[in-house]
Enzyme design. Structure first.
Site, mmCIF file in Angstrom:
data_model
loop_
_atom_site.group_PDB
_atom_site.id
_atom_site.type_symbol
_atom_site.label_atom_id
_atom_site.label_comp_id
_atom_site.label_asym_id
_atom_site.label_seq_id
_atom_site.Cartn_x
_atom_site.Cartn_y
_atom_site.Cartn_z
ATOM 1 N N ARG A 28 140.277 4.410 24.308
ATOM 2 C CA ARG A 28 138.815 4.407 24.323
ATOM 3 C C ARG A 28 138.247 4.834 25.659
ATOM 4 O O ARG A 28 137.248 4.299 26.128
ATOM 5 C CB ARG A 28 138.269 3.046 23.863
ATOM 6 C CG ARG A 28 138.801 2.721 22.457
ATOM 7 C CD ARG A 28 138.073 1.640 21.757
ATOM 8 N NE ARG A 28 136.755 2.085 21.336
ATOM 9 C CZ ARG A 28 135.991 1.407 20.494
ATOM 10 N NH1 ARG A 28 136.399 0.272 20.001
ATOM 11 N NH2 ARG A 28 134.807 1.858 20.162
ATOM 12 N N ARG A 32 131.662 4.182 25.052
ATOM 13 C CA ARG A 32 130.662 3.205 25.488
ATOM 14 C C ARG A 32 130.595 2.876 26.970
ATOM 15 O O ARG A 32 129.547 2.484 27.456
ATOM 16 C CB ARG A 32 130.854 1.914 24.698
ATOM 17 C CG ARG A 32 132.194 1.918 23.973
ATOM 18 C CD ARG A 32 132.530 0.742 23.248
ATOM 19 N NE ARG A 32 133.949 0.516 23.562
ATOM 20 C CZ ARG A 32 134.670 -0.499 23.194
ATOM 21 N NH1 ARG A 32 134.101 -1.453 22.492
ATOM 22 N NH2 ARG A 32 135.911 -0.598 23.525
ATOM 23 N N ARG A 41 125.029 10.720 23.045
ATOM 24 C CA ARG A 41 125.484 10.206 21.759
ATOM 25 C C ARG A 41 124.482 10.380 20.621
ATOM 26 O O ARG A 41 124.862 10.720 19.508
ATOM 27 C CB ARG A 41 125.858 8.736 21.971
ATOM 28 C CG ARG A 41 126.281 7.991 20.768
ATOM 29 C CD ARG A 41 127.617 8.498 20.217
ATOM 30 N NE ARG A 41 128.052 7.582 19.184
ATOM 31 C CZ ARG A 41 127.520 7.522 17.975
ATOM 32 N NH1 ARG A 41 126.567 8.357 17.658
ATOM 33 N NH2 ARG A 41 127.941 6.656 17.109
ATOM 34 N N ASP A 77 137.024 7.746 14.561
ATOM 35 C CA ASP A 77 137.283 6.348 14.211
ATOM 36 C C ASP A 77 138.315 6.296 13.092
ATOM 37 O O ASP A 77 138.434 7.258 12.318
ATOM 38 C CB ASP A 77 135.995 5.646 13.757
ATOM 39 C CG ASP A 77 136.218 4.146 13.586
ATOM 40 O OD1 ASP A 77 136.363 3.448 14.601
ATOM 41 O OD2 ASP A 77 136.273 3.661 12.436
ATOM 42 N N TYR A 155 140.342 -3.846 6.907
ATOM 43 C CA TYR A 155 138.893 -3.653 6.748
ATOM 44 C C TYR A 155 138.514 -3.513 5.279
ATOM 45 O O TYR A 155 137.499 -4.036 4.828
ATOM 46 C CB TYR A 155 138.426 -2.432 7.549
ATOM 47 C CG TYR A 155 138.572 -2.658 9.035
ATOM 48 C CD1 TYR A 155 137.708 -3.527 9.702
ATOM 49 C CD2 TYR A 155 139.580 -2.054 9.758
ATOM 50 C CE1 TYR A 155 137.856 -3.766 11.064
ATOM 51 C CE2 TYR A 155 139.735 -2.282 11.115
ATOM 52 C CZ TYR A 155 138.868 -3.146 11.756
ATOM 53 O OH TYR A 155 139.018 -3.386 13.092
HETATM 54 O O1 CP3 Z 1 140.470 -0.658 19.067
HETATM 55 C C1 CP3 Z 1 141.485 -0.407 18.441
HETATM 56 O O2 CP3 Z 1 142.337 -1.236 18.093
HETATM 57 C C2 CP3 Z 1 141.728 1.048 18.107
HETATM 58 C C3 CP3 Z 1 141.844 1.341 16.655
HETATM 59 C C4 CP3 Z 1 140.506 1.217 15.985
HETATM 60 C C5 CP3 Z 1 139.486 2.196 16.050
HETATM 61 N N1 CP3 Z 1 138.470 1.798 15.257
HETATM 62 C C6 CP3 Z 1 139.600 3.470 16.790
HETATM 63 C C7 CP3 Z 1 138.418 3.965 17.499
HETATM 64 C C8 CP3 Z 1 140.063 0.181 15.187
HETATM 65 C C9 CP3 Z 1 140.792 -1.113 14.858
HETATM 66 C C10 CP3 Z 1 138.762 0.560 14.715
HETATM 67 C C11 CP3 Z 1 137.923 -0.192 13.752
HETATM 68 C C12 CP3 Z 1 136.548 -0.236 14.228
HETATM 69 N N2 CP3 Z 1 135.636 0.774 14.012
HETATM 70 C C13 CP3 Z 1 135.954 -1.226 15.033
HETATM 71 C C14 CP3 Z 1 136.608 -2.505 15.499
HETATM 72 C C15 CP3 Z 1 136.121 -3.666 14.694
HETATM 73 C C16 CP3 Z 1 136.975 -4.904 14.919
HETATM 74 O O3 CP3 Z 1 137.691 -5.292 13.981
HETATM 75 O O4 CP3 Z 1 136.926 -5.466 15.999
HETATM 76 C C17 CP3 Z 1 134.657 -0.805 15.311
HETATM 77 C C18 CP3 Z 1 133.653 -1.484 16.182
HETATM 78 C C19 CP3 Z 1 134.471 0.446 14.647
HETATM 79 C C20 CP3 Z 1 133.308 1.337 14.688
HETATM 80 C C21 CP3 Z 1 133.301 2.102 15.946
HETATM 81 N N3 CP3 Z 1 134.336 2.971 16.308
HETATM 82 C C22 CP3 Z 1 132.333 2.093 16.962
HETATM 83 C C23 CP3 Z 1 131.043 1.286 16.945
HETATM 84 C C24 CP3 Z 1 132.802 2.962 17.959
HETATM 85 C C25 CP3 Z 1 132.123 3.224 19.253
HETATM 86 C C26 CP3 Z 1 131.534 4.553 19.362
HETATM 87 C C27 CP3 Z 1 130.199 4.822 18.746
HETATM 88 O O5 CP3 Z 1 129.685 5.875 19.083
HETATM 89 O O6 CP3 Z 1 129.593 4.058 17.975
HETATM 90 C C28 CP3 Z 1 134.042 3.484 17.526
HETATM 91 C C29 CP3 Z 1 134.865 4.500 18.227
HETATM 92 C C30 CP3 Z 1 136.334 4.454 18.138
HETATM 93 N N4 CP3 Z 1 137.093 3.753 17.246
HETATM 94 C C31 CP3 Z 1 137.219 5.197 18.959
HETATM 95 C C32 CP3 Z 1 138.509 4.871 18.587
HETATM 96 C C33 CP3 Z 1 139.810 5.372 19.217
HETATM 97 C C34 CP3 Z 1 136.880 6.278 19.968
HETATM 98 C C35 CP3 Z 1 135.673 6.171 20.743
HETATM 99 C C36 CP3 Z 1 135.713 5.389 22.004
HETATM 100 O O7 CP3 Z 1 136.529 5.767 22.878
HETATM 101 O O8 CP3 Z 1 134.893 4.470 22.178
#
Ligand code: CP3
Length: 375
Positions: A28, A32, A41, A77, A155
């Site tokens: 990541r 953020r 964004r 994601d 999920y």
């Molecule tokens: O954190 C991990 O374990 C990585 C694997 C993973 C991702 N998404 C990859 C990701 C997991 C488990 C998820 C599920 C997911 N999707 C969550 C976690 C929920 C939980 O159970 O705690 C969330 C919050 C999301 C939705 C999501 N994905 C958001 C809100 C964001 C932030 C960016 C945005 O613009 O809204 C992401 C990005 C994301 N998910 C990235 C990755 C590798 C890449 C972006 C980054 O570097 O922030």
């Protein structure tokens, strides 16, 4: 360019080949924690953002302008391919992926159709192509990624982020054949998603099984290991290194290595030397600075970074990373300094440097300890 971005440092470490310096990237690293991310964004959730190739390209490249990291990771994601096949998942701010009607029985699972990348995720393919083109000649490969079957199933079956994973565990034990169908469909989706990213230019892939560590070793072995091994074995034909990552997997490491990835990514709970002995000599390791440490003063971060490097030792096959994603409040300057410190002092698999007559402590013979990197 030159030494700092020696082509292939990350890919070589994945394959446990000698490197001049320990490669580093941050899970990541995009997103953020970066002010430029928040400016670029726009509105819409991540699943919507993923449909805009130019935006995805910009967000993927942003961290490379700040950090001397050795790999880029696609901004996306794990739920992107699920949305693309019509699964009604949405991202709730400050919560995560949510399904109003979680998958219950076999009939719901039957509706998970295969992913057809060219038709379903053309914008992801386009983004990978654009990023790869932008990285050409810089020696920084792009990592593609997907959610592993178990973590995506968490999920879909729970309907939202869970602390207990009670529904998905109950499904495994109550209806093992239904679980198997679900896991197989998600495995096919992960394979198709990752293959498309590699065909478009990704040079390595990471399978996120973030929540695997919530399973007992026996349940992991019975319900998750076989389907994970199948994904990894199908990916072998792509001839790119594979990374299998999970949180809290200390007791699963030998099983995860037996699934056949080139690299296992670990969190901060297991010292790297312990992880290495559990993984065995044929698997590289990625990790494992506690992301929360990055919120502490630089002296603390530097000491913990050195502790990780020391624990990793000098055997080849260590990729420095955090134990989980960058926390939103992290100061990007701290991460920039961590990357520099890893390059100054990280010498796992340093036989190339030794062969070239560079002492293990660094070219100036003084070691990096006097060249303190500061954010
Ligand atoms: O954190 C991990 O374990 C990585 C694997 C993973 C991702 N998404 C990859 C990701 C997991 C488990 C998820 C599920 C997911 N999707 C969550 C976690 C929920 C939980 O159970 O705690 C969330 C919050 C999301 C939705 C999501 N994905 C958001 C809100 C964001 C932030 C960016 C945005 O613009 O809204 C992401 C990005 C994301 N998910 C990235 C990755 C590798 C890449 C972006 C980054 O570097 O922030």
């Amino acid at each position: 360019m030159g030494d700092e971005h020696d082509p292939g440092r990350f890919l070589r470490a994945c394959r446990r080949q000698p490197v001049d310096r320990t490669p580093v990237w941050f899970m990541r690293q995009a997103g953020r924690s970066l002010p430029e991310y928040r400016r670029a964004r726009g509105n819409g959730d991540i699943l919507e953002a993923a449909t805009h190739p130019e935006l995805v390209t910009e967000l993927t490249l942003q961290p490379l302008r700040r950090y001397a990291v050795d790999a880029a990771i696609l901004f996306s994601d794990i739920m992107v391919p699920l949305r693309a096949i019509g699964c009604p998942v949405r991202i709730v701010p400050d919560v995560g992926p949510v399904l109003d009607h979680p998958l219950g029985g076999a009939a719901d699972i039957e509706r998970l159709r295969p992913l057809e990348p060219e038709a379903d995720i053309p914008s992801v393919i386009e983004a990978v192509t654009l990023v790869t083109r932008a990285l050409e000649g810089r020696g920084i490969p792009l990592i593609g990624f997907a959610g592993a079957p178990f973590t995506v199933a968490c999920y879909l079956v729970e309907g939202k982020p869970s602390r207990t994973f009670a529904r998905v565990k109950s499904l495994m034990h109550t209806e093992p054949s239904t679980w198997q169908i679900l896991a197989d469909r998600l495995a096919d989706i992960a394979c198709a998603f990752l293959s498309a990213q590699v065909r478009a230019g990704a040079r390595a892939v990471q399978l996120f099984d973030s929540w695997a560590g919530w399973l007992t070793p026996a349940d992991y072995e019975r319900f998750v290991l076989p389907v994970t091994a199948r994904v990894l074995s199908e990916l072998r034909a792509l001839d790119v290194p594979t990374i299998l990552f999970g949180v809290g997997t200390g007791e699963l490491l030998a099983l995860m290595a037996s699934a056949g990835p080139d690299v296992v990514g670990i969190d901060w709970r297991v010292p790297i030397d312990v992880a290495r002995s559990r993984l065995g000599a044929n698997t590289a390791v990625q990790g494992n600075l506690d992301p929360a440490i990055c919120l502490a003063p630089w002296e603390v971060v530097a000491a913990e970074t050195r502790r990780v490097l020391q624990s990793a030792g000098t055997a080849p096959g260590h990729i420095f990373n955090l134990g989980h994603g960058v926390l939103p409040d992290t100061d990007p300057g701290i991460l920039a300094a961590v990357a520099d410190l890893v390059h100054q002092e990280g010498r796992s698999g340093a036989s190339v440097a030794e062969r070239d007559g560079i002492p293990a402590e660094g070219p100036d013979g003084a070691g990096g300890h006097q060249r303190e990197a500061r954010p």
